[in-house]
Design a protein around this motif. Structure first.
Motif, short mmCIF file in Angstrom:
data_model
loop_
_atom_site.label_atom_id
_atom_site.label_comp_id
_atom_site.label_asym_id
_atom_site.label_seq_id
_atom_site.Cartn_x
_atom_site.Cartn_y
_atom_site.Cartn_z
N TYR A 29 0.83 -1.21 0.00
CA TYR A 29 0.00 0.00 0.00
C TYR A 29 0.87 1.26 0.00
O TYR A 29 0.56 2.24 -0.69
CB TYR A 29 -0.93 -0.01 1.21
N VAL A 30 1.95 1.24 0.76
CA VAL A 30 2.86 2.38 0.77
C VAL A 30 3.43 2.61 -0.63
O VAL A 30 3.55 3.75 -1.09
CB VAL A 30 4.01 2.14 1.79
N ARG A 31 3.72 1.52 -1.32
CA ARG A 31 4.24 1.67 -2.68
C ARG A 31 3.18 2.19 -3.64
O ARG A 31 3.50 2.92 -4.58
CB ARG A 31 4.84 0.35 -3.16
N LEU A 32 1.95 1.84 -3.41
CA LEU A 32 0.88 2.41 -4.24
C LEU A 32 0.89 3.94 -4.06
O LEU A 32 0.82 4.69 -5.03
CB LEU A 32 -0.46 1.81 -3.82
N GLY A 33 1.00 4.37 -2.81
CA GLY A 33 1.03 5.81 -2.55
C GLY A 33 2.24 6.48 -3.18
O GLY A 33 2.14 7.56 -3.77
N LEU A 34 3.38 5.83 -3.08
CA LEU A 34 4.61 6.41 -3.63
C LEU A 34 4.56 6.46 -5.15
O LEU A 34 4.99 7.43 -5.77
CB LEU A 34 5.83 5.59 -3.16
N PHE A 35 3.98 5.42 -5.75
CA PHE A 35 3.82 5.41 -7.20
C PHE A 35 2.99 6.62 -7.64
O PHE A 35 3.34 7.31 -8.61
CB PHE A 35 3.13 4.12 -7.65
N GLY A 36 1.92 6.89 -6.91
CA GLY A 36 1.08 8.05 -7.23
C GLY A 36 1.82 9.36 -7.06
O GLY A 36 1.71 10.27 -7.89
N LEU B 37 0.25 11.19 -16.24
CA LEU B 37 -1.20 11.34 -16.10
C LEU B 37 -1.80 10.21 -15.25
O LEU B 37 -2.58 10.45 -14.33
CB LEU B 37 -1.85 11.35 -17.50
N ILE B 38 -1.40 8.99 -15.58
CA ILE B 38 -1.91 7.82 -14.85
C ILE B 38 -1.44 7.87 -13.39
O ILE B 38 -2.22 7.65 -12.46
CB ILE B 38 -1.41 6.52 -15.53
N GLY B 39 -0.18 8.21 -13.21
CA GLY B 39 0.36 8.30 -11.85
C GLY B 39 -0.40 9.33 -11.03
O GLY B 39 -0.76 9.07 -9.88
N ALA B 40 -0.66 10.47 -11.63
CA ALA B 40 -1.36 11.54 -10.91
C ALA B 40 -2.78 11.13 -10.53
O ALA B 40 -3.35 11.68 -9.59
CB ALA B 40 -1.38 12.81 -11.76
N HIS B 41 -3.33 10.16 -11.24
CA HIS B 41 -4.70 9.74 -10.94
C HIS B 41 -4.76 8.42 -10.17
O HIS B 41 -5.80 7.76 -10.13
CB HIS B 41 -5.53 9.68 -12.22
N THR B 42 -3.62 8.05 -9.58
CA THR B 42 -3.63 6.88 -8.70
C THR B 42 -4.26 7.25 -7.37
O THR B 42 -5.13 6.58 -6.84
CB THR B 42 -2.19 6.39 -8.46
N GLN B 52 -5.35 0.64 -7.68
CA GLN B 52 -4.42 -0.42 -8.06
C GLN B 52 -4.36 -0.60 -9.57
O GLN B 52 -3.31 -0.87 -10.14
CB GLN B 52 -4.79 -1.73 -7.36
N ARG B 53 -5.50 -0.44 -10.22
CA ARG B 53 -5.50 -0.53 -11.68
C ARG B 53 -4.63 0.57 -12.30
O ARG B 53 -3.99 0.36 -13.32
CB ARG B 53 -6.93 -0.43 -12.22
N MET B 54 -4.63 1.74 -11.68
CA MET B 54 -3.77 2.82 -12.19
C MET B 54 -2.30 2.40 -12.11
O MET B 54 -1.52 2.68 -13.02
CB MET B 54 -3.97 4.12 -11.40
N VAL B 55 -1.93 1.74 -11.01
CA VAL B 55 -0.54 1.28 -10.89
C VAL B 55 -0.23 0.27 -11.99
O VAL B 55 0.80 0.34 -12.66
CB VAL B 55 -0.26 0.66 -9.50
N THR B 56 -1.17 -0.68 -12.18
CA THR B 56 -0.96 -1.71 -13.20
C THR B 56 -0.81 -1.08 -14.59
O THR B 56 0.08 -1.44 -15.36
CB THR B 56 -2.16 -2.69 -13.20
N ILE B 57 -1.69 -0.13 -14.90
CA ILE B 57 -1.65 0.52 -16.21
C ILE B 57 -0.37 1.36 -16.34
O ILE B 57 0.31 1.33 -17.35
CB ILE B 57 -2.91 1.40 -16.42
#
Lengths: 238, 238
Positions: A29-36, B37-42, B52-57
């Motif tokens: 989950y932390v990595r999801l946040g960092l990815f964003g 764009l995708i990252g900003a919308h995670t 999570q789909r945003m991370v995958t994409i």
């Protein structure tokens, strides 16, 4: 693992997959946040080279998350279910650390998510050794020039005012990160048990609680020390 | 490739690596933008599964970009140098398509970057066949449930008002995308040459210019048709 008390390890073992999946879920989950965060700072990067570094870093974060999610899946827990217990835990941290520049966003990633990752790594050491190795491998840290720390170091070396602004910002972010870590340790029984398992016996004042104060304090001091080393590497006063 | 006029192919061949590297550079740069764009919308996704789909994409977009950059590197051009000729070309598009919701951001990615990717794929077909295959493979499109299109389809099927709002938004975004494509075709001699190479002879009104009007019009009509098919797949009126 030999320095960890056998008794606490037995507690972890009796708790089954719970602590293992919780550490993995928090790390994912932390990595999801960092990815964003990294993704959001691709487009506003100061130049093309910096923007490309954001993609490189984001890709690495996403790949680490994929590895963590694969661990959960191999143990029968799907990605969303694995992270669901932590949905929202970063919200208050995010609200209190809204960055106003690209540099602040980058340092927030290094400091905030750095502390959270250190917490996960530290707790993972309290797992039975096979599981500890599995989670540890997925979170391995490789230092190189494409790292956020290297980018900040270069920026800070070139601009003294940036250095002092970011040092201040780092203190604010680490305060919020440690506060979040403490909340997680105190409110998640699994984490309290793991914290006890990794706390050296002379610092462990086990009084039967899920998260004895001694273990929580020891973990927070470890996180603070690692933060200070990280700030040093970036040429920033912690 | 057999349907392409030999004459135009000779022109491309004489131009050396220029057109090849330009298509690869544009495709990589577009992916950099899409990653951001995708990252900003995670983080602002409506729920954890969507986040999570945003991370995958985003991961997939980043991996495609890595493949494109590797092609450039294999031909002696480093990532930043490969994309540098296109730095800023998306700025005006971005300024004119500032999304106000997560859904609009997602559709902007599908439509805007979809058109740009189609443009790259189409132009790549005009390259000598070995190079065309190389670039084409790096941009292969795999349709599956984790695609943005599938997410939008599900959202649109469940909410009629969302469907009509997004249909309108899609028209605005595609207008800007086609306008950007036209600018690229007219101002980049390499692209004009490739556009001619892929335009069927009956549509090609070659008058010696870098980007004859017939070829530009044909490419834009192809992009529009592909856009319409994509909107159909999402249940949106183009």
């Amino acid at each position: 693992m030999s320095e960890q008390p056998t008794v606490a390890h037995d507690v972890v073992r009796r708790a089954g997959d719970g602590p293992f999946l919780e550490v993995t879920g928090l790390a994912a989950y932390v990595r999801l946040g960092l990815f964003g965060l990294i993704g959001a700072h691709t487009w506003d990067a100061p130049d093309l080279a910096s923007a490309q570094r954001m993609v490189t870093i984001g890709l690495r974060v996403g790949e680490q998350q994929r590895a963590l999610l694969a661990i959960g899946a191999a143990h029968g827990v799907e990605p969303v279910a694995l992270m669901a217990p932590f949905a929202g835990v970063l919200d208050s941290f995010e609200a209190r650390t809204a960055e106003s520049t690209w540099w602040e966003g980058l340092l927030k990633g290094v400091v905030g998510h750095g502390v959270a990752s250190d917490l996960c790594r530290l707790l993972a050491r309290g797992l039975p050794s096979g599981l500890a190795a599995e989670v540890g491998a997925a979170m391995a840290y490789h230092d190189d020039d494409e790292r956020s720390t290297a980018i900040i170091r270069a920026g800070v070396d070139a601009d003294e005012r940036l250095a002092s602004r970011l040092a201040l910002w780092g203190r604010r972010v680490v305060g919020e990160s440690l506060s979040l870590s403490q909340t997680l340790l105190v409110t998640r029984p699994s984490f309290g048990v793991l914290a006890q398992a990794v706390t050296p016996s002379d610092a462990d004042t086990d009084d039967g609680d899920a998260a004895p104060a001694g273990a929580v304090a020891w973990v927070l001091s470890e996180l603070t020390a690692e933060h200070t080393r990280r700030m040093d590497r970036m040429g920033l006063a912690a």
